[in-house]
Design an enzyme around this catalytic site. Structure first.
Site, PDB file in Angstrom:
ATOM      1  N   GLY A  46      67.956  97.415  29.320  1.00 27.03           N
ATOM      2  CA  GLY A  46      68.133  96.669  30.543  1.00 27.03           C
ATOM      3  C   GLY A  46      68.813  95.614  30.849  1.00 27.03           C
ATOM      4  O   GLY A  46      67.431  95.361  30.560  1.00 27.03           O
ATOM      5  N   GLN A  51      69.923  88.065  36.555  1.00 26.72           N
ATOM      6  CA  GLN A  51      68.640  87.722  35.555  1.00 26.72           C
ATOM      7  C   GLN A  51      69.577  86.521  34.814  1.00 26.72           C
ATOM      8  O   GLN A  51      68.541  85.908  34.248  1.00 26.72           O
ATOM      9  CB  GLN A  51      68.716  89.407  35.053  1.00 26.72           C
ATOM     10  CG  GLN A  51      67.818  90.625  35.456  1.00 26.72           C
ATOM     11  CD  GLN A  51      67.391  91.251  34.960  1.00 26.72           C
ATOM     12  OE1 GLN A  51      68.198  92.357  34.610  1.00 26.72           O
ATOM     13  NE2 GLN A  51      65.937  91.539  34.598  1.00 26.72           N
ATOM     14  N   CYS A  93      60.418  94.814  33.935  1.00 24.69           N
ATOM     15  CA  CYS A  93      61.156  94.011  34.445  1.00 24.69           C
ATOM     16  C   CYS A  93      61.525  93.181  33.731  1.00 24.69           C
ATOM     17  O   CYS A  93      60.284  92.470  33.744  1.00 24.69           O
ATOM     18  CB  CYS A  93      61.741  93.980  36.004  1.00 24.69           C
ATOM     19  SG  CYS A  93      63.556  92.881  36.174  1.00 24.69           S
ATOM     20  N   LEU A  94      62.221  92.684  33.200  1.00 26.11           N
ATOM     21  CA  LEU A  94      62.104  91.055  32.132  1.00 26.11           C
ATOM     22  C   LEU A  94      62.350  90.108  32.922  1.00 26.11           C
ATOM     23  O   LEU A  94      61.465  88.931  32.933  1.00 26.11           O
ATOM     24  CB  LEU A  94      63.774  91.012  30.873  1.00 26.11           C
ATOM     25  CG  LEU A  94      63.426  92.418  30.074  1.00 26.11           C
ATOM     26  CD1 LEU A  94      65.475  91.933  29.623  1.00 26.11           C
ATOM     27  CD2 LEU A  94      62.156  92.058  29.312  1.00 26.11           C
ATOM     28  N   HIS A 135      67.856 101.065  38.548  1.00 21.34           N
ATOM     29  CA  HIS A 135      67.177  99.658  38.348  1.00 21.34           C
ATOM     30  C   HIS A 135      68.004  98.840  38.066  1.00 21.34           C
ATOM     31  O   HIS A 135      67.595  97.480  39.297  1.00 21.34           O
ATOM     32  CB  HIS A 135      66.174  99.452  37.014  1.00 21.34           C
ATOM     33  CG  HIS A 135      65.522  98.270  36.967  1.00 21.34           C
ATOM     34  ND1 HIS A 135      64.033  98.422  37.045  1.00 21.34           N
ATOM     35  CD2 HIS A 135      65.849  97.037  36.276  1.00 21.34           C
ATOM     36  CE1 HIS A 135      63.690  97.224  36.514  1.00 21.34           C
ATOM     37  NE2 HIS A 135      64.434  96.697  36.628  1.00 21.34           N
ATOM     38  N   GLU A 136      68.918  98.887  36.871  1.00 20.30           N
ATOM     39  CA  GLU A 136      70.113  97.984  36.989  1.00 20.30           C
ATOM     40  C   GLU A 136      70.964  97.306  37.900  1.00 20.30           C
ATOM     41  O   GLU A 136      70.979  96.281  38.539  1.00 20.30           O
ATOM     42  CB  GLU A 136      70.892  97.956  35.671  1.00 20.30           C
ATOM     43  CG  GLU A 136      69.486  97.942  33.917  1.00 20.30           C
ATOM     44  CD  GLU A 136      68.557  96.744  34.252  1.00 20.30           C
ATOM     45  OE1 GLU A 136      69.272  95.587  34.717  1.00 20.30           O
ATOM     46  OE2 GLU A 136      67.576  97.377  33.615  1.00 20.30           O
ATOM     47  N   HIS A 139      69.841  94.854  40.805  1.00 15.65           N
ATOM     48  CA  HIS A 139      68.994  94.009  40.464  1.00 15.65           C
ATOM     49  C   HIS A 139      70.938  93.133  41.050  1.00 15.65           C
ATOM     50  O   HIS A 139      70.995  92.126  41.335  1.00 15.65           O
ATOM     51  CB  HIS A 139      69.760  93.752  39.139  1.00 15.65           C
ATOM     52  CG  HIS A 139      68.475  93.759  38.572  1.00 15.65           C
ATOM     53  ND1 HIS A 139      67.288  92.863  38.650  1.00 15.65           N
ATOM     54  CD2 HIS A 139      67.671  94.374  37.782  1.00 15.65           C
ATOM     55  CE1 HIS A 139      66.207  92.905  37.983  1.00 15.65           C
ATOM     56  NE2 HIS A 139      66.425  94.171  37.697  1.00 15.65           N
TER      57      HIS A 139
HETATM   58 NI    NI Z   1      64.929  94.169  36.168  1.00 18.94          NI
END
Ligand code: NI
Length: 172
Positions: A46, A51, A93-94, A135-136, A139
């Site tokens: 995701g 991000q 998380c990236l 989660h996304e 963000h």
């Molecule tokens: Ni994330």
């Protein structure tokens, strides 16, 4: 299509609430395609627009390598309409490389979103898909999974993460 730079915590763009999308144009489609390519290349399941440094309400997800599902989902202005049950899975998380922690989430959610042409969708998600949506969407409200950590875990995270960031900088 192009790979975009992934911003890492503590970059301020990750803390900023993202803007609602009102224009459904070529630029939006390109951003969505770039985000999908960036997510697959990472690799991740995701990615949210903040991000990649764009403070807009757009997410892409694809948990299908790990769990059965529809494949790539591009969700514009996504919202959790309702949630039920409890889940507590390890998340990463990236934007927070090298750190993983368990987070309490809803086990199942209903999510409303628009596609890149503005069409409305209402989907039900469970398992990894449900966690990934939550989660996304967090963000987009400037919230990261590490914000759910207890004060003790949070201070341990900060120490560990400083070292991770230093190692990343040395690699560049
Ligand atoms: Ni994330």
């Amino acid at each position: 299509m192009a790979l975009r730079k992934i911003y890492h915590y503590p970059d301020p763009v990750l803390k900023q609430p993202a803007e609602k999308i009102t224009v459904f144009d070529q630029e939006l489609e390109t951003l969505a395609k770039d985000m999908a390519e960036t997510m697959y290349a990472a690799p991740g399941v995701g990615l949210a627009a903040p991000q990649v440094g764009v403070s807009k309400r757009l997410i892409v997800l694809d948990c299908s390598p790990r769990e059965e599902g529809p494949g790539l989902v591009v969700a514009v202005n996504p919202e959790v309409v309702s949630g039920e049950g409890e889940a507590c899975e390890e998340e990463g998380c990236l934007s927070v490389p090298g750190y993983y922690a368990r987070v309490e989430r809803h086990a199942r959610v209903k999510v409303r979103y628009q596609d890149v042409t503005g069409g409305d969708h209402l989907v039900e998600a469970e398992g990894l898909w449900s966690i990934c949506f939550q989660h996304e969407i967090d963000h987009l409200d400037g919230k990261l999974f590490i914000d759910y950590l207890s004060p003790l875990k949070r201070s341990l995270f900060k120490k560990k993460y400083q070292k991770i960031l230093q190692q990343l900088e040395e690699q560049l």
